[in-house]
Scaffold this motif. Structure first.
Motif, PDB file in Angstrom:
ATOM      1  N   ASN A 393       0.847  -1.190   0.000  1.00 25.51           N
ATOM      2  CA  ASN A 393       0.000   0.000   0.000  1.00 25.51           C
ATOM      3  C   ASN A 393       0.884   1.242   0.000  1.00 25.51           C
ATOM      4  O   ASN A 393       2.080   1.169   0.239  1.00 25.51           O
ATOM      5  CB  ASN A 393      -0.961   0.003   1.196  1.00 25.51           C
ATOM      6  CG  ASN A 393      -0.240   0.120   2.521  1.00 25.51           C
ATOM      7  OD1 ASN A 393       0.394   1.133   2.804  1.00 25.51           O
ATOM      8  ND2 ASN A 393      -0.317  -0.922   3.340  1.00 25.51           N
ATOM      9  N   LEU A 394       0.254   2.371  -0.277  1.00 24.34           N
ATOM     10  CA  LEU A 394       0.932   3.666  -0.192  1.00 24.34           C
ATOM     11  C   LEU A 394       0.050   4.569   0.650  1.00 24.34           C
ATOM     12  O   LEU A 394      -0.961   5.073   0.181  1.00 24.34           O
ATOM     13  CB  LEU A 394       1.139   4.269  -1.588  1.00 24.34           C
ATOM     14  CG  LEU A 394       1.863   5.612  -1.612  1.00 24.34           C
ATOM     15  CD1 LEU A 394       3.290   5.454  -1.124  1.00 24.34           C
ATOM     16  CD2 LEU A 394       1.836   6.196  -3.017  1.00 24.34           C
ATOM     17  N   MET A 395       0.411   4.732   1.935  1.00 26.89           N
ATOM     18  CA  MET A 395      -0.362   5.530   2.884  1.00 26.89           C
ATOM     19  C   MET A 395      -1.828   5.096   2.924  1.00 26.89           C
ATOM     20  O   MET A 395      -2.751   5.889   2.964  1.00 26.89           O
ATOM     21  CB  MET A 395      -0.274   7.023   2.517  1.00 26.89           C
ATOM     22  CG  MET A 395       1.139   7.565   2.569  1.00 26.89           C
ATOM     23  SD  MET A 395       1.911   7.339   4.202  1.00 26.89           S
ATOM     24  CE  MET A 395       0.911   8.421   5.197  1.00 26.89           C
ATOM     25  N   GLY A 396      -2.033   3.775   2.878  1.00 25.08           N
ATOM     26  CA  GLY A 396      -3.389   3.257   2.971  1.00 25.08           C
ATOM     27  C   GLY A 396      -4.148   3.253   1.664  1.00 25.08           C
ATOM     28  O   GLY A 396      -5.274   2.771   1.600  1.00 25.08           O
ATOM     29  N   GLU A 397      -3.564   3.824   0.592  1.00 31.21           N
ATOM     30  CA  GLU A 397      -4.257   3.887  -0.692  1.00 31.21           C
ATOM     31  C   GLU A 397      -3.992   2.628  -1.502  1.00 31.21           C
ATOM     32  O   GLU A 397      -2.874   2.128  -1.538  1.00 31.21           O
ATOM     33  CB  GLU A 397      -3.783   5.120  -1.481  1.00 31.21           C
ATOM     34  CG  GLU A 397      -4.215   6.451  -0.875  1.00 31.21           C
ATOM     35  CD  GLU A 397      -5.712   6.651  -0.971  1.00 31.21           C
ATOM     36  OE1 GLU A 397      -6.308   6.207  -1.972  1.00 31.21           O
ATOM     37  OE2 GLU A 397      -6.304   7.226  -0.040  1.00 31.21           O
ATOM     38  N   SER A 398      -5.029   2.154  -2.191  1.00 35.05           N
ATOM     39  CA  SER A 398      -4.915   0.993  -3.087  1.00 35.05           C
ATOM     40  C   SER A 398      -4.216  -0.179  -2.408  1.00 35.05           C
ATOM     41  O   SER A 398      -3.349  -0.822  -2.998  1.00 35.05           O
ATOM     42  CB  SER A 398      -4.161   1.382  -4.376  1.00 35.05           C
ATOM     43  OG  SER A 398      -4.785   2.462  -5.019  1.00 35.05           O
ATOM     44  N   ALA A 399      -4.591  -0.475  -1.173  1.00 32.73           N
ATOM     45  CA  ALA A 399      -3.957  -1.584  -0.451  1.00 32.73           C
ATOM     46  C   ALA A 399      -4.326  -2.908  -1.097  1.00 32.73           C
ATOM     47  O   ALA A 399      -5.477  -3.140  -1.463  1.00 32.73           O
ATOM     48  CB  ALA A 399      -4.379  -1.571   1.014  1.00 32.73           C
ATOM     49  N   VAL A 400      -3.325  -3.771  -1.232  1.00 36.27           N
ATOM     50  CA  VAL A 400      -3.491  -5.046  -1.940  1.00 36.27           C
ATOM     51  C   VAL A 400      -2.888  -6.168  -1.112  1.00 36.27           C
ATOM     52  O   VAL A 400      -1.770  -6.026  -0.590  1.00 36.27           O
ATOM     53  CB  VAL A 400      -2.801  -4.996  -3.321  1.00 36.27           C
ATOM     54  CG1 VAL A 400      -2.806  -6.372  -3.971  1.00 36.27           C
ATOM     55  CG2 VAL A 400      -3.476  -3.981  -4.224  1.00 36.27           C
ATOM     56  N   GLY A 401      -3.624  -7.259  -0.966  1.00 41.14           N
ATOM     57  CA  GLY A 401      -3.084  -8.482  -0.381  1.00 41.14           C
ATOM     58  C   GLY A 401      -2.602  -9.404  -1.480  1.00 41.14           C
ATOM     59  O   GLY A 401      -3.341  -9.715  -2.411  1.00 41.14           O
ATOM     60  N   SER A 402      -1.354  -9.808  -1.406  1.00 46.95           N
ATOM     61  CA  SER A 402      -0.755 -10.651  -2.447  1.00 46.95           C
ATOM     62  C   SER A 402      -0.604 -12.082  -1.931  1.00 46.95           C
ATOM     63  O   SER A 402      -0.166 -12.299  -0.802  1.00 46.95           O
ATOM     64  CB  SER A 402       0.618 -10.092  -2.842  1.00 46.95           C
ATOM     65  OG  SER A 402       1.325 -11.006  -3.653  1.00 46.95           O
ATOM     66  N   ILE A 403      -0.980 -13.051  -2.770  1.00 43.71           N
ATOM     67  CA  ILE A 403      -0.870 -14.472  -2.426  1.00 43.71           C
ATOM     68  C   ILE A 403      -0.123 -15.174  -3.555  1.00 43.71           C
ATOM     69  O   ILE A 403      -0.514 -15.075  -4.721  1.00 43.71           O
ATOM     70  CB  ILE A 403      -2.248 -15.126  -2.253  1.00 43.71           C
ATOM     71  CG1 ILE A 403      -3.074 -14.382  -1.202  1.00 43.71           C
ATOM     72  CG2 ILE A 403      -2.097 -16.592  -1.865  1.00 43.71           C
ATOM     73  CD1 ILE A 403      -4.510 -14.861  -1.108  1.00 43.71           C
ATOM     74  N   THR A 404       0.971 -15.866  -3.216  1.00 43.24           N
ATOM     75  CA  THR A 404       1.665 -16.691  -4.202  1.00 43.24           C
ATOM     76  C   THR A 404       1.656 -18.139  -3.732  1.00 43.24           C
ATOM     77  O   THR A 404       1.481 -18.424  -2.547  1.00 43.24           O
ATOM     78  CB  THR A 404       3.117 -16.232  -4.415  1.00 43.24           C
ATOM     79  OG1 THR A 404       3.795 -16.250  -3.154  1.00 43.24           O
ATOM     80  CG2 THR A 404       3.173 -14.833  -5.005  1.00 43.24           C
ATOM     81  N   LYS A 420      -8.013  -6.991  -3.233  1.00 41.52           N
ATOM     82  CA  LYS A 420      -8.150  -5.586  -2.853  1.00 41.52           C
ATOM     83  C   LYS A 420      -8.671  -5.519  -1.412  1.00 41.52           C
ATOM     84  O   LYS A 420      -9.700  -6.112  -1.096  1.00 41.52           O
ATOM     85  CB  LYS A 420      -9.124  -4.869  -3.784  1.00 41.52           C
ATOM     86  CG  LYS A 420      -8.641  -4.719  -5.209  1.00 41.52           C
ATOM     87  CD  LYS A 420      -9.678  -3.941  -6.014  1.00 41.52           C
ATOM     88  CE  LYS A 420      -9.276  -3.828  -7.471  1.00 41.52           C
ATOM     89  NZ  LYS A 420     -10.299  -3.096  -8.267  1.00 41.52           N
ATOM     90  N   ILE A 421      -7.980  -4.804  -0.571  1.00 44.32           N
ATOM     91  CA  ILE A 421      -8.379  -4.703   0.827  1.00 44.32           C
ATOM     92  C   ILE A 421      -9.564  -3.754   0.963  1.00 44.32           C
ATOM     93  O   ILE A 421      -9.557  -2.654   0.407  1.00 44.32           O
ATOM     94  CB  ILE A 421      -7.202  -4.211   1.703  1.00 44.32           C
ATOM     95  CG1 ILE A 421      -5.988  -5.141   1.522  1.00 44.32           C
ATOM     96  CG2 ILE A 421      -7.616  -4.151   3.165  1.00 44.32           C
ATOM     97  CD1 ILE A 421      -6.250  -6.586   1.873  1.00 44.32           C
ATOM     98  N   LYS A 422     -10.565  -4.195   1.709  1.00 47.31           N
ATOM     99  CA  LYS A 422     -11.770  -3.386   1.923  1.00 47.31           C
ATOM    100  C   LYS A 422     -11.792  -2.860   3.348  1.00 47.31           C
ATOM    101  O   LYS A 422     -11.300  -3.504   4.264  1.00 47.31           O
ATOM    102  CB  LYS A 422     -13.018  -4.238   1.676  1.00 47.31           C
ATOM    103  CG  LYS A 422     -13.086  -4.854   0.283  1.00 47.31           C
ATOM    104  CD  LYS A 422     -14.293  -5.775   0.170  1.00 47.31           C
ATOM    105  CE  LYS A 422     -14.362  -6.446  -1.204  1.00 47.31           C
ATOM    106  NZ  LYS A 422     -15.503  -7.385  -1.302  1.00 47.31           N
TER     107      LYS A 422
END
Length: 604
Positions: A393-404, A420-422
């Motif tokens: 994330n960037l200061m809480g914006e467009s936070a993403v959880g990544s799974i590999t 996408k984090i809600k």
């Protein structure tokens, strides 16, 4: 643990749980709890280790051995104890589901739920289940596109125009006719093909007598389609054998292979294989019981006969256990005739499959990092499937959880996921984001379509690890997990323990590989979301760029760099744009103060 530390045990049937702290080490069933648990203190090998390692024992008394079997199966599935034999598989075989609604529809799913719907499966051949679904969609007029749960539509879909749906979504369906169609589908999937044909013939004749020749022709086409499918897509093995399942078993040292075959109406439908590692100390009956418990906990509908390769002490209990699903099922070892030859065939195939799998394992080479992880983390088996988790994330914006996903030490990119984090309110919260990512991974469609991993790797420290553990608990699961701190490259366990390994250790090298791949996966998606958001804001301020042109631009480009590389002539050729609007777009981009898409600083 010593015998004197045991609680007072009854001589009734039940389930016992060996524990250390709150961690369940082993779940077992017993006709007599007192006799079975006491035997652990006179045993050797795994049983002796379980009793020695445990510091407490819990037990649950039930009415009979069948209830004990069902409870044991559910507890093992929920807690995945370290010392129980677990039938790990790299896929979830599909089921067909007929929903329980006013207007049912047929779906292909990967999980059986307690929702009142009817299920058929698991099907060993994914292609076969898709062919059956296509046949049903083409021949029977059940709804297909009005959602779960059922939703009304303004207009019927194309299936109604093609005569493949009664269109209940626009109130055109008659309940009685729809119910008849549902029963036809159930008869087909139950294998009652002759009953289906008889019903269709009767309906066709009735329609003909009523001079409803269009309806009679529709039913005639249904009969022809079903006869064609069952006549050309399956080969009969022996019609007199009817409906049954039979199982093959083979083992070599620390490995075993179990194969399950389905026969319906004398037709071989296919097989399901389980290759099991780390079973040197498990007995043949223990492995076979684990397979039966794992497979038949969800399989439906069941045949009247299940053939085993050798006898089990709990054969009668398994027979009664399976019979509780609605029809009497006998579990036994065949003694003579064709059924004996079926089991011999299964045994031979299982042995051949085991030898082929062992050769394949040798060719692949056992990744040294997997064995190292098993030793370092105290796992009961090599963690073949590892999933990595990271938050970008960037200061809480467009936070993403990544799974590999890594299997056998190699990335399996087809199963990478991004979430996408809600619920964030402008402030970064990695702990909240990690908990949400893990909880959503193990619920809903992701849980249905992805197998359960052997180990979770969390990119971060103790806070992130405990947040991930909280997400697992929300999903009702217990899976080993470990964190990897970035700078010190230190392993962090949920209890706060840290493990420092030399950088040359194969286990640490593998975890770093997984961690970096997970970080990059999330970073790419995070950049895409952020760039798209910035592009939207820039397009909002350009004169002459309305919603349609904005949508066309966002469809073709995800970064400013891609757009800046275009000439006016090239941009003007895009759908909905002309030379004047293309000039306005490029002028606005050249005035943008920051170029997005530049690489962020990477950690080592």
């Amino acid at each position: 643990m010593q015998p004197q530390d045991l609680p007072p045990l009854p001589e009734q049937p039940g389930v016992y749980l060996w524990k250390t702290g709150e961690t369940i080490l082993y779940v077992g069933k017993a006709k007599s709890l007192k006799a079975r648990v006491s035997s652990y203190f006179h045993a050797e090998g795994k049983s002796a280790r379980v009793a020695h390692e445990a510091d407490r024992l819990d037990f649950i008394v039930v009415r009979d051995e069948v209830e004990a079997l069902l409870l044991e199966a559910n507890l093992i599935k929920q807690y995945r104890p370290r010392y129980n034999v677990l039938m790990k598989d790299d896929k979830h075989y599909p089921f067909l589901k007929l929903t329980q609604e006013e207007w049912p529809m047929l779906l292909i799913v990967r999980r059986v739920q307690n929702d009142g719907a009817r299920y058929w499966g698991p099907f060993p051949d994914g292609g076969a289940v898709r062919r059956i679904k296509r046949l049903v969609d083409r021949v029977f007029k059940l709804r297909k596109n009005s959602g779960i749960p059922f939703k009304k539509r303004r207009f019927p879909c194309l299936n109604y125009s093609m005569g493949r749906c009664f269109a209940p979504c626009v109130s055109k369906a008659e309940p009685d006719l729809y119910a008849q169609e549902v029963q036809k589908v159930a008869d087909l999937l139950d294998g009652n093909v002759e009953r289906l044909f008889e019903g269709l013939q009767a309906q066709m004749q009735e329609a003909a007598r009523a001079q409803d020749f269009e309806r009679a022709a529709e039913i005639r086409d249904q009969i022809a389609a079903v006869r064609s499918f069952f006549g050309t897509n399956q080969q009969a093995y022996d019609v007199e054998l009817g409906d049954l399942d039979f199982i093959g078993f083979a083992r070599a040292g620390d490995y075993a292979m179990l194969q399950h075959y389905q026969m319906r109406g004398g037709q071989m439908l296919g097989r399901i294989s389980r290759f099991v590692e780390g079973v040197k100390e498990a007995s043949d009956p223990e492995l076979l019981e684990a397979f039966l418990r794992d497979y038949y906990l969800e399989a439906t509908p069941l045949p009247p006969l299940v053939l085993l390769p050798f006898e089990l002490e709990a054969e009668a209990a398994f027979s009664e256990f399976l019979s509780r699903k609605g029809r009497k099922v006998e579990v036994r070892v065949p003694q003579r005739g064709d059924k004996t030859r079926l089991v011999e065939l299964a045994q031979s195939n299982a042995q051949t499959a085991l030898e082929a799998e062992l050769k394949l394992q040798e060719r692949r080479g056992n990744h040294p990092g997997l064995k190292g992880l098993m030793d370092v983390l105290g796992l009961s088996r090599s963690p073949y499937r590892i999933e990595g988790y990271d938050i970008s994330n960037l200061m809480g914006e467009s936070a993403v959880g990544s799974i590999t996903v890594f299997e056998g030490g190699r990335p399996k990119k087809a199963e990478y996921r991004r979430i996408k984090i809600k619920g964030l309110k402008g402030q970064p919260d990695d702990f909240f984001s990690m908990e949400q990512t893990v909880a959503r991974r193990f619920s809903g469609s992701l849980a249905e379509n992805l197998p359960i991993p052997d180990l979770l790797l969390i990119d971060g420290g103790l806070g992130q690890v405990r947040a991930a553990q909280k997400g697992l608990r929300a999903a009702g699961l217990e899976i080993p997990l470990v964190g990897l701190a970035k700078r010190e490259e230190t392993l962090i366990l949920p209890d706060g323990q840290t493990i420092a390994l030399p950088l040359t250790h194969p286990a640490l090298q593998l975890l770093i590989y997984v961690r970096d791949e997970t970080h990059n996966n999330g970073l790419q998606f995070h950049r895409k979301l952020r760039n798209a958001k910035t592009l939207k804001s820039i397009f909002d301020d350009i004169p002459g760029i309305g919603p349609a042109r904005k949508k066309a631009l966002l469809h073709h480009f995800s970064t400013l760099e891609e757009l800046r590389a275009m000439s006016v002539e090239e941009l003007a050729r895009l759908p909905g744009l002309d030379r004047r609007s293309a000039q306005a777009v490029l002028k606005a981009l050249n005035q943008a103060p920051v170029a997005l898409g530049t690489p962020e600083t990477q950690y080592p």
